[in-house]
Design a protein around this motif. Structure first.
Motif, PDB file in Angstrom:
ATOM      1  N   SER A 231       0.848  -1.186   0.000  1.00 60.71           N
ATOM      2  CA  SER A 231       0.000   0.000   0.000  1.00 60.71           C
ATOM      3  C   SER A 231       0.884   1.236   0.000  1.00 60.71           C
ATOM      4  O   SER A 231       1.983   1.222   0.562  1.00 60.71           O
ATOM      5  N   PHE A 232       0.404   2.293  -0.623  1.00 63.86           N
ATOM      6  CA  PHE A 232       1.095   3.568  -0.564  1.00 63.86           C
ATOM      7  C   PHE A 232       0.616   4.396   0.635  1.00 63.86           C
ATOM      8  O   PHE A 232       1.165   5.459   0.913  1.00 63.86           O
ATOM      9  N   SER A 233      -0.378   3.896   1.350  1.00 70.07           N
ATOM     10  CA  SER A 233      -1.011   4.660   2.419  1.00 70.07           C
ATOM     11  C   SER A 233      -0.033   5.063   3.509  1.00 70.07           C
ATOM     12  O   SER A 233       0.036   6.233   3.908  1.00 70.07           O
ATOM     13  N   LYS A 234       0.727   4.110   4.037  1.00 68.42           N
ATOM     14  CA  LYS A 234       1.562   4.383   5.190  1.00 68.42           C
ATOM     15  C   LYS A 234       3.001   4.697   4.791  1.00 68.42           C
ATOM     16  O   LYS A 234       3.592   5.654   5.295  1.00 68.42           O
ATOM     17  N   ASN A 235       3.590   3.908   3.914  1.00 70.10           N
ATOM     18  CA  ASN A 235       4.978   4.142   3.519  1.00 70.10           C
ATOM     19  C   ASN A 235       5.178   5.484   2.827  1.00 70.10           C
ATOM     20  O   ASN A 235       6.292   6.011   2.793  1.00 70.10           O
ATOM     21  N   PHE A 236       4.092   6.027   2.254  1.00 73.42           N
ATOM     22  CA  PHE A 236       4.212   7.281   1.517  1.00 73.42           C
ATOM     23  C   PHE A 236       3.210   8.342   1.995  1.00 73.42           C
ATOM     24  O   PHE A 236       3.031   9.357   1.327  1.00 73.42           O
ATOM     25  N   THR A 237       2.567   8.099   3.152  1.00 73.34           N
ATOM     26  CA  THR A 237       1.582   9.035   3.716  1.00 73.34           C
ATOM     27  C   THR A 237       0.529   9.398   2.677  1.00 73.34           C
ATOM     28  O   THR A 237       0.282  10.567   2.369  1.00 73.34           O
ATOM     29  N   MET A 238      -0.129   8.376   2.129  1.00 81.08           N
ATOM     30  CA  MET A 238      -1.114   8.572   1.063  1.00 81.08           C
ATOM     31  C   MET A 238      -2.409   7.817   1.363  1.00 81.08           C
ATOM     32  O   MET A 238      -3.001   7.202   0.483  1.00 81.08           O
ATOM     33  N   THR A 239      -2.885   7.878   2.606  1.00 77.70           N
ATOM     34  CA  THR A 239      -4.054   7.076   2.983  1.00 77.70           C
ATOM     35  C   THR A 239      -5.282   7.395   2.137  1.00 77.70           C
ATOM     36  O   THR A 239      -6.032   6.507   1.754  1.00 77.70           O
ATOM     37  N   GLY A 240      -5.512   8.652   1.849  1.00 72.01           N
ATOM     38  CA  GLY A 240      -6.721   9.031   1.122  1.00 72.01           C
ATOM     39  C   GLY A 240      -6.672   8.797  -0.374  1.00 72.01           C
ATOM     40  O   GLY A 240      -7.711   8.872  -1.046  1.00 72.01           O
ATOM     41  N   TRP A 241      -5.499   8.477  -0.896  1.00 74.09           N
ATOM     42  CA  TRP A 241      -5.384   8.256  -2.347  1.00 74.09           C
ATOM     43  C   TRP A 241      -5.912   6.886  -2.756  1.00 74.09           C
ATOM     44  O   TRP A 241      -6.267   6.683  -3.918  1.00 74.09           O
ATOM     45  N   ARG A 242      -5.952   5.947  -1.815  1.00 68.67           N
ATOM     46  CA  ARG A 242      -6.489   4.600  -2.024  1.00 68.67           C
ATOM     47  C   ARG A 242      -5.837   3.902  -3.214  1.00 68.67           C
ATOM     48  O   ARG A 242      -6.472   3.625  -4.237  1.00 68.67           O
ATOM     49  N   VAL A 243      -4.576   3.594  -3.049  1.00 67.73           N
ATOM     50  CA  VAL A 243      -3.861   2.855  -4.094  1.00 67.73           C
ATOM     51  C   VAL A 243      -2.845   1.925  -3.436  1.00 67.73           C
ATOM     52  O   VAL A 243      -2.164   2.299  -2.481  1.00 67.73           O
ATOM     53  N   GLY A 244      -2.806   0.701  -3.928  1.00 69.91           N
ATOM     54  CA  GLY A 244      -1.857  -0.290  -3.443  1.00 69.91           C
ATOM     55  C   GLY A 244      -1.503  -1.223  -4.587  1.00 69.91           C
ATOM     56  O   GLY A 244      -1.816  -0.944  -5.753  1.00 69.91           O
ATOM     57  N   ASN A 245      -0.861  -2.328  -4.271  1.00 69.72           N
ATOM     58  CA  ASN A 245      -0.579  -3.302  -5.326  1.00 69.72           C
ATOM     59  C   ASN A 245      -0.411  -4.703  -4.753  1.00 69.72           C
ATOM     60  O   ASN A 245      -0.177  -4.877  -3.551  1.00 69.72           O
ATOM     61  N   ILE A 246      -0.578  -5.665  -5.618  1.00 68.46           N
ATOM     62  CA  ILE A 246      -0.443  -7.075  -5.278  1.00 68.46           C
ATOM     63  C   ILE A 246       0.652  -7.661  -6.157  1.00 68.46           C
ATOM     64  O   ILE A 246       0.700  -7.398  -7.361  1.00 68.46           O
ATOM     65  N   ILE A 247       1.520  -8.444  -5.554  1.00 69.85           N
ATOM     66  CA  ILE A 247       2.533  -9.194  -6.314  1.00 69.85           C
ATOM     67  C   ILE A 247       2.303 -10.670  -6.038  1.00 69.85           C
ATOM     68  O   ILE A 247       2.254 -11.101  -4.883  1.00 69.85           O
ATOM     69  N   ALA A 248       2.130 -11.435  -7.092  1.00 67.21           N
ATOM     70  CA  ALA A 248       1.799 -12.859  -6.951  1.00 67.21           C
ATOM     71  C   ALA A 248       2.150 -13.572  -8.246  1.00 67.21           C
ATOM     72  O   ALA A 248       2.401 -12.928  -9.279  1.00 67.21           O
TER      73      ALA A 248
END
Length: 386
Positions: A231-248
C-alpha cells in the motif's frame, strides 16, 4: 441489523472498535485521537503537484486493467533496487488500496470452507475479509512473552486438510513487532511441508527500526507460494489516495484482475500517477517521514515505561503502533480503553479488537507529534493514578 431487505449474513452486528472510533473521537471537545493509523502528516507536496499536473495532462481516464504501465514498471524496479528481487510485470496488479487487495486475494484463492490462518493480534478486517470469500478464519495467537513471534509448533497444530493459506504481517499492526528471518525461514518450511500459500501484508516496510525489512517472498523457494500486499497509504503518507498493489504468481494475478473488473474496474488513475512519483522520488521525502515516526515511537515507548501499571516492548521494532500492556490495571481491554477515554479524553483501541490474544492490551497509533503525545500521556498518567 435484522431486516428482510438485508442479507441474513449481515443480520448480526459486525461493527468493530475501529469502525466506531470516528464516533468516539467526538465524545469530548478535547479528545486526543490515537486510535486510527491515519497520519497527521500531509502527502508530500511533490506527489500532490505531480499528480495534478498529470491530471491536467489528461490522466483522468481508466488505466490498463492491471494498472498504469508506468506504475507497474516502477514497482518492478523498486523490488529490484530495494531487495534484489526479480518481479515480472505480469506478476503485478495495482489495487484500490491494500484492503481491497486482501479481498481480491481471498476471493481468488479460496473455495467455500477453506481455512486461512491469521497471525494474531491481527489487522481488524482480516477475519471478515476471509469470510466475505466464504472462507474460515483461524486465529494463530502470538504473545508478548514470545516477542510476538509466530510459534511454529502452534502454527503446525492449527493446520488441517482444509488449510489453504497463512496471513503474516510484519512490521505488525497492531503489535509493532517484526518477524525475524529465523522465524520466517521456519514458516517457509511449514508452507512447503503442507503446500500452503502465504499472504504477506507488507504495509509498513519503511518502518522497520532495528533491522532492514526482508520480504518473505525473497526467501528461497517462497516467491512462487507468496502473495504480497502493498500500500502507498503508510509508507508514503497517502491514505486518502487509495492505491496499493499485489505481487503474486501470474496465474493468480490474472484471476485477481478478472474479479476486480467486476468490483472497481481499475484503481484511480490520478492516484496511480501520484504513486509513480512517490516511488521515483522516495529518497527525497521518505527518510524524514520515517525519522519523524521513529522519534514519536521511541518517545511514546519511553513515556509508557515510566507510567505505573502499564508497559510496552521497548525499544520499538516497527510500524507506528504500540501495543500497551494494561494487565496490571486489573481492567479488561475494553474497560481500559473506555476509562482512558472518559478520564483522560484520549482515544485508543482495545486490544481484543485485534483477536482474542489481544485481551489485556490497548493499541495506540503515534500519528500525532511529540507535543501532543506528551499531553496524551500526561493525561493517561493522571487517570491511572486516581
Amino acid at each position: 441489523m435484522k431486516h428482510r431487505f438485508i442479507s441474513k449474513r449481515y443480520w448480526k452486528d459486525q461493527s468493530t472498535a475501529m469502525g466506531q472510533s470516528d464516533v468516539l473521537a467526538k465524545a469530548f471537545d478535547d479528545v486526543i485521537d490515537l486510535s486510527l493509523g491515519d497520519p497527521d502528516l500531509t502527502t508530500d507536496a511533490g506527489i500532490i503537484n505531480a499528480a495534478f499536473e498529470d491530471a491536467r495532462a489528461g490522466h483522468t481516464k481508466y488505466t490498463d486493467f492491471a494498472g498504469d504501465p508506468e506504475l507497474i514498471g516502477e514497482i518492478v524496479t523498486f523490488y529490484k533496487d530495494e531487495y534484489d528481487m526479480d518481479v515480472a510485470r505480469e506478476e503485478v496488479f495495482v489495487s484500490t488500496s491494500a484492503c481491497e487487495g486482501m479481498f481480491l486475494v481471498m476471493e481468488a484463492i479460496l473455495d467455500d470452507g477453506d481455512e486461512v490462518i491469521l497471525q494474531a493480534p491481527f489487522f481488524t478486517p482480516y477475519p471478515q475479509q476471509v469470510e466475505l470469500a466464504r472462507g474460515i478464519p483461524v486465529e494463530l495467537p502470538t504473545y508478548e512473552e514470545e516477542d510476538f513471534q509466530i510459534n511454529i509448533d502452534r502454527l503446525e497444530s492449527l493446520i488441517t486438510e482444509r488449510t489453504k493459506a497463512l496471513v503474516i504481517n510484519s512490521p505488525s499492526n497492531p503489535t509493532g513487532n517484526c518477524l525475524t528471518v529465523e522465524t520466517m525461514e521456519k514458516i517457509a518450511e511449514i508452507a512447503e511441508k503442507y503446500d500452503l500459500i502465504v499472504v504477506a501484508d507488507d504495509i509498513y516496510t519503511a518502518f522497520s527500526y532495528q533491522n532492514p525489512f526482508v520480504p518473505f517472498a525473497s526467501l528461497p523457494g517462497m516467491k512462487e507460494r507468496t502473495i504480497i500486499l502493498n500500500s502507498f497509504s503508510k509508507n508514503f503518507t497517502m491514505t486518502g489516495w487509495r492505491v496499493g498493489n499485489i505481487i503474486a504468481p501470474e496465474y493468480i494475478i490474472k484471476v485477481i484482475q478478472q474479479i476486480n473488473e467486476n468490483v472497481v474496474f481499475t484503481a484511480p488513475s490520478i492516484s496511480q500517477r501520484a504513486a509513480i512519483y512517490a516511488l521515483r522520488h522516495r529518497a527525497e521525502f521518505q527518510p524524514a517521514m520515517v525519522e519523524e515516526y521513529r522519534k514519536r515511537m521511541f518517545y511514546a515507548a519511553d513515556r509508557i515505561t515510566q507510567i505505573p501499571k502499564i508497559s510496552v516492548i521497548n525499544p520499538p521494532k516497527g510500524s507506528f503502533y504500540l501495543f500497551i500492556n494494561i494487565k496490571e490495571t486489573g481492567l479488561s481491554s475494553t474497560e481500559a480503553a473506555d476509562m482512558i477515554l472518559q478520564k483522560a479524553h484520549v482515544l485508543t483501541l482495545p486490544g481484543n479488537a485485534f483477536g482474542r490474544c489481544g485481551e489485556g492490551y490497548v493499541r495506540i497509533a503515534c500519528t500525532c507529534g511529540v507535543d501532543v503525545l506528551k499531553e496524551a500521556f500526561d493525561r493517561i498518567e493522571r487517570a491511572l493514578s486516581e
